[in-house]
Scaffold this motif. Sequence first.
Motif, PDB file in Angstrom:
ATOM      1  N   PRO A 111       0.821  -1.230   0.000  1.00 29.42           N
ATOM      2  CA  PRO A 111       0.000   0.000   0.000  1.00 29.42           C
ATOM      3  C   PRO A 111       0.846   1.268   0.000  1.00 29.42           C
ATOM      4  O   PRO A 111       0.506   2.244  -0.683  1.00 29.42           O
ATOM      5  CB  PRO A 111      -0.828  -0.142   1.275  1.00 29.42           C
ATOM      6  N   ALA A 112       1.952   1.263   0.749  1.00 32.18           N
ATOM      7  CA  ALA A 112       2.811   2.444   0.790  1.00 32.18           C
ATOM      8  C   ALA A 112       3.434   2.719  -0.578  1.00 32.18           C
ATOM      9  O   ALA A 112       3.526   3.870  -1.010  1.00 32.18           O
ATOM     10  CB  ALA A 112       3.905   2.262   1.843  1.00 32.18           C
ATOM     11  N   MET A 113       3.856   1.653  -1.272  1.00 32.47           N
ATOM     12  CA  MET A 113       4.433   1.831  -2.593  1.00 32.47           C
ATOM     13  C   MET A 113       3.384   2.308  -3.587  1.00 32.47           C
ATOM     14  O   MET A 113       3.640   3.186  -4.412  1.00 32.47           O
ATOM     15  CB  MET A 113       5.082   0.524  -3.075  1.00 32.47           C
ATOM     16  N   ARG A 114       2.188   1.754  -3.524  1.00 29.97           N
ATOM     17  CA  ARG A 114       1.128   2.206  -4.437  1.00 29.97           C
ATOM     18  C   ARG A 114       0.837   3.685  -4.217  1.00 29.97           C
ATOM     19  O   ARG A 114       0.603   4.428  -5.174  1.00 29.97           O
ATOM     20  CB  ARG A 114      -0.140   1.371  -4.235  1.00 29.97           C
ATOM     21  N   LEU A 115       0.847   4.135  -2.958  1.00 24.90           N
ATOM     22  CA  LEU A 115       0.602   5.545  -2.665  1.00 24.90           C
ATOM     23  C   LEU A 115       1.712   6.414  -3.234  1.00 24.90           C
ATOM     24  O   LEU A 115       1.453   7.496  -3.775  1.00 24.90           O
ATOM     25  CB  LEU A 115       0.479   5.754  -1.158  1.00 24.90           C
ATOM     26  N   MET A 116       2.946   5.963  -3.130  1.00 22.95           N
ATOM     27  CA  MET A 116       4.071   6.724  -3.655  1.00 22.95           C
ATOM     28  C   MET A 116       4.058   6.730  -5.177  1.00 22.95           C
ATOM     29  O   MET A 116       4.322   7.753  -5.816  1.00 22.95           O
ATOM     30  CB  MET A 116       5.379   6.128  -3.138  1.00 22.95           C
ATOM     31  N   TYR A 133      12.437  -0.529 -10.856  1.00 25.51           N
ATOM     32  CA  TYR A 133      12.881   0.267  -9.705  1.00 25.51           C
ATOM     33  C   TYR A 133      11.997   0.010  -8.479  1.00 25.51           C
ATOM     34  O   TYR A 133      12.468   0.009  -7.339  1.00 25.51           O
ATOM     35  CB  TYR A 133      12.794   1.765 -10.009  1.00 25.51           C
ATOM     36  N   ALA A 134      10.707  -0.180  -8.709  1.00 21.20           N
ATOM     37  CA  ALA A 134       9.736  -0.225  -7.611  1.00 21.20           C
ATOM     38  C   ALA A 134       9.877  -1.450  -6.719  1.00 21.20           C
ATOM     39  O   ALA A 134       9.244  -1.514  -5.660  1.00 21.20           O
ATOM     40  CB  ALA A 134       8.313  -0.141  -8.165  1.00 21.20           C
ATOM     41  N   TRP A 135      10.694  -2.430  -7.115  1.00 16.76           N
ATOM     42  CA  TRP A 135      10.963  -3.540  -6.198  1.00 16.76           C
ATOM     43  C   TRP A 135      11.697  -3.055  -4.948  1.00 16.76           C
ATOM     44  O   TRP A 135      11.747  -3.752  -3.941  1.00 16.76           O
ATOM     45  CB  TRP A 135      11.798  -4.612  -6.893  1.00 16.76           C
ATOM     46  N   HIS A 136      12.280  -1.861  -5.013  1.00 18.29           N
ATOM     47  CA  HIS A 136      13.089  -1.334  -3.914  1.00 18.29           C
ATOM     48  C   HIS A 136      12.447  -0.019  -3.454  1.00 18.29           C
ATOM     49  O   HIS A 136      12.765   1.052  -3.951  1.00 18.29           O
ATOM     50  CB  HIS A 136      14.513  -1.094  -4.409  1.00 18.29           C
ATOM     51  N   ALA A 137      11.548  -0.121  -2.504  1.00 20.22           N
ATOM     52  CA  ALA A 137      10.747   1.039  -2.106  1.00 20.22           C
ATOM     53  C   ALA A 137      11.613   2.187  -1.594  1.00 20.22           C
ATOM     54  O   ALA A 137      11.357   3.356  -1.902  1.00 20.22           O
ATOM     55  CB  ALA A 137       9.725   0.630  -1.045  1.00 20.22           C
ATOM     56  N   GLU A 141      11.966   6.457  -4.511  1.00 17.74           N
ATOM     57  CA  GLU A 141      11.685   7.902  -4.456  1.00 17.74           C
ATOM     58  C   GLU A 141      12.900   8.749  -4.837  1.00 17.74           C
ATOM     59  O   GLU A 141      12.783   9.641  -5.692  1.00 17.74           O
ATOM     60  CB  GLU A 141      11.152   8.295  -3.087  1.00 17.74           C
ATOM     61  N   PRO A 142      14.096   8.514  -4.258  1.00 18.29           N
ATOM     62  CA  PRO A 142      15.240   9.316  -4.702  1.00 18.29           C
ATOM     63  C   PRO A 142      15.616   9.078  -6.155  1.00 18.29           C
ATOM     64  O   PRO A 142      16.052   9.999  -6.853  1.00 18.29           O
ATOM     65  CB  PRO A 142      16.369   8.911  -3.752  1.00 18.29           C
ATOM     66  N   ARG A 143      15.438   7.842  -6.639  1.00 16.06           N
ATOM     67  CA  ARG A 143      15.732   7.567  -8.046  1.00 16.06           C
ATOM     68  C   ARG A 143      14.754   8.327  -8.946  1.00 16.06           C
ATOM     69  O   ARG A 143      15.140   8.909  -9.965  1.00 16.06           O
ATOM     70  CB  ARG A 143      15.635   6.061  -8.294  1.00 16.06           C
ATOM     71  N   ASN A 144      13.485   8.349  -8.574  1.00 12.49           N
ATOM     72  CA  ASN A 144      12.484   9.079  -9.337  1.00 12.49           C
ATOM     73  C   ASN A 144      12.766  10.582  -9.305  1.00 12.49           C
ATOM     74  O   ASN A 144      12.586  11.280 -10.310  1.00 12.49           O
ATOM     75  CB  ASN A 144      11.091   8.791  -8.785  1.00 12.49           C
ATOM     76  N   GLU A 145      13.236  11.082  -8.158  1.00 10.86           N
ATOM     77  CA  GLU A 145      13.540  12.514  -8.046  1.00 10.86           C
ATOM     78  C   GLU A 145      14.667  12.903  -9.000  1.00 10.86           C
ATOM     79  O   GLU A 145      14.596  13.939  -9.670  1.00 10.86           O
ATOM     80  CB  GLU A 145      13.935  12.832  -6.597  1.00 10.86           C
ATOM     81  N   GLN A 146      15.705  12.076  -9.089  1.00  9.17           N
ATOM     82  CA  GLN A 146      16.792  12.368 -10.013  1.00  9.17           C
ATOM     83  C   GLN A 146      16.300  12.326 -11.460  1.00  9.17           C
ATOM     84  O   GLN A 146      16.656  13.190 -12.272  1.00  9.17           O
ATOM     85  CB  GLN A 146      17.938  11.383  -9.814  1.00  9.17           C
ATOM     86  N   SER A 147      15.468  11.359 -11.764  1.00  9.65           N
ATOM     87  CA  SER A 147      14.929  11.254 -13.114  1.00  9.65           C
ATOM     88  C   SER A 147      14.070  12.470 -13.470  1.00  9.65           C
ATOM     89  O   SER A 147      14.168  13.011 -14.578  1.00  9.65           O
ATOM     90  CB  SER A 147      14.104   9.968 -13.237  1.00  9.65           C
ATOM     91  N   GLU A 148      13.227  12.888 -12.527  1.00 10.37           N
ATOM     92  CA  GLU A 148      12.369  14.054 -12.776  1.00 10.37           C
ATOM     93  C   GLU A 148      13.211  15.313 -12.972  1.00 10.37           C
ATOM     94  O   GLU A 148      12.876  16.165 -13.793  1.00 10.37           O
ATOM     95  CB  GLU A 148      11.404  14.251 -11.607  1.00 10.37           C
TER      96      GLU A 148
END
Length: 274
Positions: A111-116, A133-137, A141-148
């Motif tokens: 649930p926490a990952m789905r929310l993120m 990436y999402a296998w590693h909660a 988030e930091p990986r997504n931030e760098q990508s964004e």
Amino acid sequence: GPDIAGWSRADAVLLRTADELRATDFISDATWQALASRYDREHLLDVVLTVGEQILMSALTNSLGVQPDAGFADRLPADIADEAPLVEMPSRHPELTVARVPPITIAEMTPAMRLMFDPSNSGRSASNLFGTYAWHAAMYEPRNEQSEYIRQRLSITAHTREIGILRMTWLGRSDVAWSTHASGARRTTLFSDAELRAIGRGPSDPIWDHVDAALLRATDELRAGDMIGDATWDMLSKHYTVPQLVDVVVSAVGYRVVGLFVNAFGVQRDPGNE
């Protein structure tokens, strides 16, 4: 390196992983099998992205000429011959047709990952890359931030960003990353079909003006030697500010990290990016 006496089998495999990622943007089957026999999915993601992040930081600090801070006395040993494998330009690794780690599905997420991942509960599906990436909660988030940051907040133009990204993914033979960015560049008319093909031929192609040729040459130098050379840096410095030069490095090498991750994990193309 990994072949001298004294390393445990586990440490030798980690050293070999770093060598293979640096040289070929890929992990061979034998090395992958040795890693996968010891580490779970989260650890495998951490191994690959740790190497990738240090490639990025090395390229950035080398290109900017960052000096060691006071108090850090250690330096790279000068009495050890550099026997690291040469970087393949472009890489010659195989393209995996089956993912080594299949992407997580929405149903498998906590649930926490789905929310993120989907805070508005829109029901959107994950791309194959971000689904891996999402296998590693904790890492997602930091990986997504760098990508964004690379995709949306750089100080350079989309043209400047994409010329480095496309050249880097071509050199690393990261077909999945290439297909995403080439289709986007064609759709938004950043590059013509002729220019997309010329990206593969590199900075000497007559289609490029001197600035674009310097950007392509900078990407080649970053991949081959983890540094933009003096002549190329001097040329780019006439056209870009220091923050923009930082972003030239971060965008190109940031997508080397994406490319080696895609290659190593066998991430497959998403529907529509054939």
